[in-house]
Design a protein around this motif. Structure first.
Motif, short mmCIF file in Angstrom:
data_model
loop_
_atom_site.label_atom_id
_atom_site.label_comp_id
_atom_site.label_asym_id
_atom_site.label_seq_id
_atom_site.Cartn_x
_atom_site.Cartn_y
_atom_site.Cartn_z
N ARG A 529 0.82 -1.23 0.00
CA ARG A 529 0.00 0.00 0.00
C ARG A 529 0.84 1.26 0.00
O ARG A 529 0.55 2.21 -0.75
CB ARG A 529 -0.92 -0.01 1.23
N ARG A 530 1.92 1.31 0.79
CA ARG A 530 2.71 2.53 0.87
C ARG A 530 3.51 2.80 -0.41
O ARG A 530 4.02 3.90 -0.59
CB ARG A 530 3.66 2.45 2.07
N GLN A 563 -0.18 -4.87 6.90
CA GLN A 563 0.11 -4.43 5.55
C GLN A 563 -1.03 -4.81 4.61
O GLN A 563 -1.75 -5.78 4.85
CB GLN A 563 1.42 -5.04 5.03
#
Length: 573
Positions: A529-530, A563
């Protein structure tokens, strides 16, 4: 030297009623079982298998060490290169080749080769753990009696730490097996001082070579410190004269040197720079890979990792100290203390480092119990012994409750097993309070197969959110648009993903990941995601060519964080 005997051999039945009957039944069972070495050994191996097998084939690859070892062994099969040790394109020059050969051999023996699942690579660890339990039995028998050997082996089979190592494709269980073979024969030399038989000498030097090929100098350290300590106490080394050095030393070097020379030449000697300079000496100098801890750490850690034997060992310490001049006790303490001190002083600390001394502690514990000199009259001992039921309750009942809280998964059978384990632990403590120490010890050991069936066999595989690599590979195979898929991971680099996803799996940054996914071919990008914003920016105008097929969420154990991943692939025309 006379020691304190706080118990009478048979406490009055009117004081103990059913507890006395149960304890007597356990004692009678032990008496019958231990009249035959073969029966005792067979029963011990069966018990060890019952302890070690739950979860053996159902727990996914564990990050990071197990996955790295297994993947390097897998690549040996894929490439046919059994000299070099590699993880994908990088080198893995931290340990010698022994365990990789064993794991590759076990995977090949299943008939599945490089496609073998993780349990195939765990077989050497299972065998090593069984051998270690068997040698504990042998050493205890040679130092005291069949019953001491059986109960010490029972304690090692029940030990939490060995149970974990038996299920992991790593070095430590097989290293322990080789150390135990060597320590047994050091005891034979020390006790009889009339030399090893030719067969024993072959085992001694072969085990020493296997230990070096599996994990370098650790076996030499444990055996060397034991020999040095005993020689200092004896003020002589003559007791070592029967070890067949004239042919044993050359045979030892003949076994280990071909690979050590071959890997040196193959790597232009960089193997030694990495394994000695960057791995071994780095661990001695600093706490490597966030595993630093102060001296004394193992004293606390071993209470949990050596449970349930650790509780009884503490209760046995007064007898051990009083009888420290007894030959068997002196040998065991010389085995334990120098190695323990070194590991306490080394900044890098991992729970399995002290595994080589635990069998000696088990034998000492049972020896004290057999002499009916396990201290339990003091208040501290009674409070300390509460750890027997406490650990069982936390593991047995806490694990299924944790599964409900974290996963929302209810396993009624697991909760039932946990309650049975907790009840048996309370029973063990009740028997211990009445002074029936051996019966309490046997009951404590019998808790462990139930706990391991519950925790390893049911709970751990059901914690789906922590097995991120398994979930990602399974989902990638589900959404793929063709039979063979290429995988790339952006923002997630756990080695288990390589083992499960294939050696060709790529770890990329956002820019290279964007280029990977837009090239022709059947490909899936796993984007953390990041990294998603950078990934989409790198795609630019090509973003309309791809689609997000799925989302996977989970908990990364290494680093301790939740995550989320998007699975991207080219849109189908």
């Amino acid at each position: 030297m006379q020691t304190k005997h706080p118990f009478s051999p048979r406490p009055p039945v009117q004081e103990e009623d059913w507890i006395a009957s149960l304890s007597d039944a356990i004692q009678e069972g032990l008496l019958r079982l231990c009249t035959s070495r073969l029966k005792a050994f067979a029963a011990l191996m069966l018990f060890a298998l019952v302890c070690f097998l739950p979860g053996f084939n159902s727990i996914p690859p564990v990050d990071r060490d197990e996955a790295r070892f297994a993947q390097a062994s897998k690549q040996m099969i894929e490439t046919g290169d059994y000299v070099d040790i590699r993880f994908q394109e990088g080198t893995r020059y931290k340990k010698p080749v022994g365990i990789y050969w064993m794991q590759a051999g076990s995977a090949q023996a299943t008939g599945m080769g490089a496609e073998a699942p993780i349990w195939a690579y765990r077989i050497p660890s299972l065998i090593g753990a069984l051998i270690a339990v068997g040698f504990t039995f042998l050493i205890g028998m040679r130092m005291a009696s069949v019953r001491v050997g059986f109960l010490a082996g029972l304690g090692m089979a029940a030990c939490i730490l060995l149970g974990v190592e038996a299920r992991l494709a790593k070095t430590d269980a097989m290293l322990l097996a080789s150390i135990m073979a060597v320590q047994w024969l050091i005891w034979e030399l020390y006790d009889h001082q009339n030399g090893l038989t030719p067969k024993q000498a072959i085992i001694f030097w072969l085990a020493l070579a296997v230990g070096v090929l599996v994990k370098g100098p650790i076996i030499l350290m444990v055996a060397g410190l034991t020999i040095a300590g005993l020689s200092i106490q004896e003020r002589s080394v003559r007791w070592l004269s029967g070890a067949h050095y004239k042919w044993g030393v050359p045979a030892f070097f003949l076994l280990i040197m071909p690979w050590f020379i071959a890997i040196g030449i193959h790597t232009d000697w960089s193997f030694y720079i990495d394994s000695i300079g960057k791995d071994m000496l780095a661990k001695v100098a600093t706490g490597k890979e966030s595993h630093g801890a102060p001296p004394g750490t193992y004293l606390g850690v071993s209470l949990a990792t050596f449970w349930p034997v650790s509780i009884f060992f503490i209760l046995a310490l007064p007898w051990v100290w009083a009888e420290r001049k007894r030959k068997a006790v002196r040998f065991a303490l010389t085995w334990i203390i120098p190695t323990w001190i070194i590991f306490e002083l080394v900044p890098t600390k991992l729970p399995h480092y002290i595994l080589p001394v635990l069998p000696a502690m088990a034998v000492l514990t049972i020896h004290a119990m057999e002499c009916r000199a396990t201290e339990f009259s003091a208040l501290w001992a009674r409070l300390f012994a509460l750890l027997v039921p406490l650990v069982a309750i936390v593991l047995g009942v806490g694990a299924p409750i944790g599964l409900i809280v974290l996963e929302g998964t209810v396993l009624p059978a697991s909760l039932g097993l946990g309650l049975v384990a907790a009840a048996l632990a309370v029973l063990s403590y009740s028997v211990l309070r009445k002074g029936r120490v051996i019966a309490a010890f046997v009951l404590a050991c019998l808790i462990t197969p139930i706990l391991y069936l519950n925790v390893h066999g049911a709970i751990f595989p059901a914690f789906k959110s922590v097995w991120l690599s398994s979930a990602l590979v399974e989902e990638a195979n589900r959404v793929k648009s063709c039979e063979t898929v290429e995988l790339a991971s952006i923002g997630y680099t756990e080695p288990s993903l390589v083992f499960l996803g294939g050696t060709d799996l790529k770890f990329l940054n956002a820019e290279r990941g964007a280029h990977f996914i837009t090239e022709a071919g059947c490909r899936v990008a796993l984007v953390e995601r990041r990294q998603n914003t950078a990934f989409m920016e790198a795609l630019g105008e090509k973003a309309n060519l791809i689609q997000k097929s799925s989302t996977i969420e989970g908990y990364k154990l290494n680093g301790g964080k939740w995550q989320s991943f998007g699975l991207y692939q080219l849109k189908l025309n």
